[in-house]
Design a protein around this motif. Structure first.
Motif, PDB file in Angstrom:
ATOM      1  N   VAL A 184       0.838  -1.200   0.000  1.00  0.00           N
ATOM      2  CA  VAL A 184       0.000   0.000   0.000  1.00  0.00           C
ATOM      3  C   VAL A 184       0.875   1.253   0.000  1.00  0.00           C
ATOM      4  N   ARG A 185       1.993   1.206   0.699  1.00  0.00           N
ATOM      5  CA  ARG A 185       2.909   2.356   0.701  1.00  0.00           C
ATOM      6  C   ARG A 185       3.453   2.613  -0.700  1.00  0.00           C
ATOM      7  N   LEU A 186       3.804   1.539  -1.401  1.00  0.00           N
ATOM      8  CA  LEU A 186       4.297   1.700  -2.771  1.00  0.00           C
ATOM      9  C   LEU A 186       3.218   2.279  -3.678  1.00  0.00           C
ATOM     10  N   ILE A 187       1.984   1.825  -3.497  1.00  0.00           N
ATOM     11  CA  ILE A 187       0.875   2.352  -4.293  1.00  0.00           C
ATOM     12  C   ILE A 187       0.671   3.837  -4.016  1.00  0.00           C
ATOM     13  N   SER A 188       0.689   4.209  -2.726  1.00  0.00           N
ATOM     14  CA  SER A 188       0.473   5.622  -2.397  1.00  0.00           C
ATOM     15  C   SER A 188       1.596   6.487  -2.962  1.00  0.00           C
ATOM     16  N   ASN A 189       2.812   5.951  -2.981  1.00  0.00           N
ATOM     17  CA  ASN A 189       3.928   6.691  -3.576  1.00  0.00           C
ATOM     18  C   ASN A 189       3.745   6.837  -5.079  1.00  0.00           C
ATOM     19  N   MET A 190       3.217   5.793  -5.731  1.00  0.00           N
ATOM     20  CA  MET A 190       2.956   5.892  -7.162  1.00  0.00           C
ATOM     21  C   MET A 190       1.874   6.921  -7.464  1.00  0.00           C
ATOM     22  N   ILE A 191       0.834   6.951  -6.618  1.00  0.00           N
ATOM     23  CA  ILE A 191      -0.232   7.938  -6.801  1.00  0.00           C
ATOM     24  C   ILE A 191       0.332   9.352  -6.663  1.00  0.00           C
ATOM     25  N   CYS A 195       0.261  12.194  -9.509  1.00  0.00           N
ATOM     26  CA  CYS A 195      -0.360  13.502  -9.280  1.00  0.00           C
ATOM     27  C   CYS A 195       0.633  14.634  -9.520  1.00  0.00           C
ATOM     28  N   GLN A 196       1.892  14.418  -9.177  1.00  0.00           N
ATOM     29  CA  GLN A 196       2.920  15.427  -9.457  1.00  0.00           C
ATOM     30  C   GLN A 196       3.063  15.651 -10.963  1.00  0.00           C
ATOM     31  N   GLU A 197       3.012  14.573 -11.713  1.00  0.00           N
ATOM     32  CA  GLU A 197       3.237  14.667 -13.155  1.00  0.00           C
ATOM     33  C   GLU A 197       2.063  15.298 -13.890  1.00  0.00           C
ATOM     34  N   ILE A 198       0.838  15.060 -13.443  1.00  0.00           N
ATOM     35  CA  ILE A 198      -0.328  15.529 -14.209  1.00  0.00           C
ATOM     36  C   ILE A 198      -0.973  16.768 -13.591  1.00  0.00           C
ATOM     37  N   SER A 199      -0.409  17.284 -12.478  1.00  0.00           N
ATOM     38  CA  SER A 199      -0.974  18.480 -11.840  1.00  0.00           C
ATOM     39  C   SER A 199      -0.694  19.721 -12.691  1.00  0.00           C
ATOM     40  N   PRO A 200      -1.684  20.627 -12.849  1.00  0.00           N
ATOM     41  CA  PRO A 200      -3.064  20.514 -12.368  1.00  0.00           C
ATOM     42  C   PRO A 200      -3.885  19.579 -13.241  1.00  0.00           C
ATOM     43  N   VAL A 201      -4.855  18.922 -12.622  1.00  0.00           N
ATOM     44  CA  VAL A 201      -5.680  17.940 -13.327  1.00  0.00           C
ATOM     45  C   VAL A 201      -6.796  18.683 -14.071  1.00  0.00           C
ATOM     46  N   LYS A 202      -6.741  18.660 -15.377  1.00  0.00           N
ATOM     47  CA  LYS A 202      -7.705  19.408 -16.182  1.00  0.00           C
ATOM     48  C   LYS A 202      -8.967  18.607 -16.487  1.00  0.00           C
ATOM     49  N   ILE A 225       1.792   6.430   4.456  1.00  0.00           N
ATOM     50  CA  ILE A 225       0.678   6.461   3.503  1.00  0.00           C
ATOM     51  C   ILE A 225      -0.088   7.775   3.626  1.00  0.00           C
ATOM     52  N   LEU A 226      -0.319   8.222   4.853  1.00  0.00           N
ATOM     53  CA  LEU A 226      -1.005   9.498   5.063  1.00  0.00           C
ATOM     54  C   LEU A 226      -0.218  10.652   4.436  1.00  0.00           C
ATOM     55  N   SER A 227       1.091  10.660   4.639  1.00  0.00           N
ATOM     56  CA  SER A 227       1.909  11.765   4.134  1.00  0.00           C
ATOM     57  C   SER A 227       1.903  11.811   2.610  1.00  0.00           C
ATOM     58  N   THR A 228       2.133  10.661   1.972  1.00  0.00           N
ATOM     59  CA  THR A 228       2.176  10.647   0.507  1.00  0.00           C
ATOM     60  C   THR A 228       0.800  10.927  -0.084  1.00  0.00           C
ATOM     61  N   SER A 229      -0.258  10.408   0.539  1.00  0.00           N
ATOM     62  CA  SER A 229      -1.609  10.631   0.029  1.00  0.00           C
ATOM     63  C   SER A 229      -2.016  12.100   0.150  1.00  0.00           C
ATOM     64  N   CYS A 230      -1.650  12.724   1.258  1.00  0.00           N
ATOM     65  CA  CYS A 230      -1.975  14.141   1.430  1.00  0.00           C
ATOM     66  C   CYS A 230      -1.161  15.018   0.478  1.00  0.00           C
ATOM     67  N   TRP A 231       0.092  14.646   0.249  1.00  0.00           N
ATOM     68  CA  TRP A 231       0.873  15.390  -0.744  1.00  0.00           C
ATOM     69  C   TRP A 231       0.228  15.271  -2.120  1.00  0.00           C
ATOM     70  N   ALA A 232      -0.255  14.088  -2.443  1.00  0.00           N
ATOM     71  CA  ALA A 232      -0.945  13.901  -3.722  1.00  0.00           C
ATOM     72  C   ALA A 232      -2.181  14.788  -3.799  1.00  0.00           C
ATOM     73  N   THR A 270       1.597  20.016   5.006  1.00  0.00           N
ATOM     74  CA  THR A 270       0.909  19.596   3.786  1.00  0.00           C
ATOM     75  C   THR A 270      -0.588  19.849   3.889  1.00  0.00           C
ATOM     76  N   LEU A 271      -1.164  19.563   5.041  1.00  0.00           N
ATOM     77  CA  LEU A 271      -2.601  19.783   5.246  1.00  0.00           C
ATOM     78  C   LEU A 271      -2.947  21.260   5.128  1.00  0.00           C
ATOM     79  N   ILE A 272      -2.113  22.123   5.685  1.00  0.00           N
ATOM     80  CA  ILE A 272      -2.367  23.567   5.570  1.00  0.00           C
ATOM     81  C   ILE A 272      -2.344  23.991   4.113  1.00  0.00           C
ATOM     82  N   ARG A 273      -1.442  23.421   3.332  1.00  0.00           N
ATOM     83  CA  ARG A 273      -1.414  23.722   1.892  1.00  0.00           C
ATOM     84  C   ARG A 273      -2.704  23.268   1.213  1.00  0.00           C
ATOM     85  N   ILE A 274      -3.184  22.085   1.583  1.00  0.00           N
ATOM     86  CA  ILE A 274      -4.445  21.589   1.005  1.00  0.00           C
ATOM     87  C   ILE A 274      -5.595  22.516   1.371  1.00  0.00           C
TER      88      ILE A 274
END
Length: 459
Positions: A184-191, A195-202, A225-232, A270-274
């Protein structure tokens, strides 16, 4: 050619090249040797023998080939790997071995440069990797996830191809599978990489899919997982347009606000940025944040030196942008009182943000809020600022005094202004070089002069 003719042996988990193909062999000999692997794998009729040669191909790759060798062997071997995974019906036991070897080889190839990554795409490896990601064999799944992550972080085109191959549907399925937390950690890192590559999502549909996936991942009780998911989430919410409804329907705000209490400093930032992304996108989202007592959560961290700037940045943005609808929430949470208390400790940028926020909120204060503002000792603060004649701080300070005159609390206001000799300071600003300062100071002086001969002025 028989299997035992291949000059590669594995002993004690170490791969050693035979004497005829020692470390001193010329590169052309190594290329010829390795190219035979792909040919043999393709030509051998029996599955068991194919597997043996596949294992030897993996062993050769794991030695660590020089980059100069990879272009020569990539196409033929990658094609052979894809065909093995795609075109044959394997017995269960053999299929496990095949997936382990193919996924390991594709992972090694995925670490090559951009030009060599194209060979993976052209050979049809993407669908194989996506299929392997859902494998119930842990190392196969994790190899495929890491290989796919390597691919999508290199080029937007690879991201589009992966998304077109059903990558997001695979992400969604993972939430319902019993997989190790490492996977799951690897998946969240992939997400996050995606998200970094396609941001902003049009694409709105793609945004909704990503939001639904991330909404599930932020409920994992695992800090990585929380950290990577919130960054995404921070990346996909950075430029919201017509996606506000999706945010509201996802109901992610309560969970995100609850996460502010987590111990991780980086997660809090990260949460404050969100929250800034969400609240600045739409007043309705800002109101949801306020209604969920988001300011109370921020207030807990306003004295934290590591978070003070971030908290002030977010809270002042909300106050300035939505002053009419946010005023009551800021007074209720006690944020303004704290701003005034810590003002002199702040750097100039934070001072500018805070005094501008107070000025915005004061412009729509009712009588009770104006009285509270005076009780928070706003007058001695703004008089000190006026005496320093710093334009970014001076104009909002004068604005605060003028706004307070608009509410029916004149008596305590005048007493405060007289006590701190406001008139003498403001009179010097009538001929200020800044026209806005001139206008504000003259407006305040006119108000003061109206009370010049009244008993209220006797302190």
């Amino acid at each position: 050619m028989e299997n035992n003719e291949f000059p590669l042996k594995a002993r004690e988990d170490k791969i050693q090249v035979s004497e005829t193909n020692s470390a001193n062999v010329q590169e052309r000999d190594a290329i010829e040797l390795f190219s035979r692997i792909a040919e043999v794998i393709e030509s051998i009729p029996t599955i068991s023998t194919k597997l043996q040669w596949l294992r030897k191909a993996r062993a050769f790759l794991e030695i660590g080939l020089p980059n100069s060798l990879l272009p020569a062997i990539r196409s033929s071997l990658v094609i052979a790997l894809v065909e093995l995974a795609r075109d044959y019906q394997w017995p269960v036991a053999d299929e496990i071995q095949m997936q382990q070897d193919v996924s390991a080889c594709l992972l090694i190839f995925s670490t090559a440069d951009k030009e060599q990554l194209k060979s993976l795409i052209q050979a049809g490896a993407l669908p194989i990797l996506i299929e392997f990601m859902s494998s119930n064999i842990i190392d196969v799944s994790e190899n495929a996830i890491q290989a796919m992550t390597n691919l999508i972080q290199h080029q937007n085109r690879f991201c589009d191809l992966a998304l077109g191959s059903g990558l997001l549907h695979t992400f969604q399925a993972f939430y319902f599978l019993e997989v190790p937390i490492t996977t799951v950690r690897l998946i969240s890192n992939m997400i996050l990489t995606l998200c970094q590559e396609i941001s902003p999502v049009k694409d709105s549909n793609r945004f909704i899919e990503l939001l639904g996936i991330l909404r599930k991942f932020i409920y994992y009780n695992d800090m990585e997982i929380l950290s990577t998911s919130c960054w995404a989430l921070a990346f996909v919410t950075c430029d919201l347009n017509d996606d506000v409804t999706a945010i509201q329907e996802s109901k992610i705000m309560p969970r995100l606000i609850a996460l502010i209490s987590a111990e991780s400093l980086s997660l809090k930032k990260t949460l404050i940025r969100i929250f800034d992304n969400l609240t600045m996108a739409n007043e309705q989202l800002a109101q949801i944040f306020l209604n969920l007592n988001g300011l109370n959560f921020l207030k807990k961290h306003i004295h934290d030196s590591s978070l003070k700037k971030d908290v002030i940045w977010l809270s002042s943005n909300i106050a300035i942008t939505y002053q009419n609808s946010a005023s009551q929430a800021f007074f209720k949470a006690g944020i303004i009182r704290i701003w005034i208390e810590i003002f002199l400790e702040l750097d100039h940028d934070n001072k500018t943000e805070v005094i501008a926020a107070i000025a915005s909120l004061s412009s729509c204060c009712d009588a009770k809020q104006s009285e509270d503002l005076i009780g928070f000792n706003i007058i001695p603060l703004v008089i000190k600022i006026i005496a320093e004649d710093d334009i970014p701080l001076l104009i909002p300070s004068l604005t605060i005094i003028r706004s307070l005159f608009r509410t029916p609390i004149t008596e305590p206001l005048i007493k405060e202004l007289i006590q701190y000799e406001a008139k003498a300071h403001i009179e010097t600003l009538q001929n200020h070089e800044n026209r806005h300062v001139q206008m504000l100071s003259k407006s305040i002086l006119r108000k003061l002069n109206q009370y010049n001969n009244k008993p209220i002025l006797q302190v």
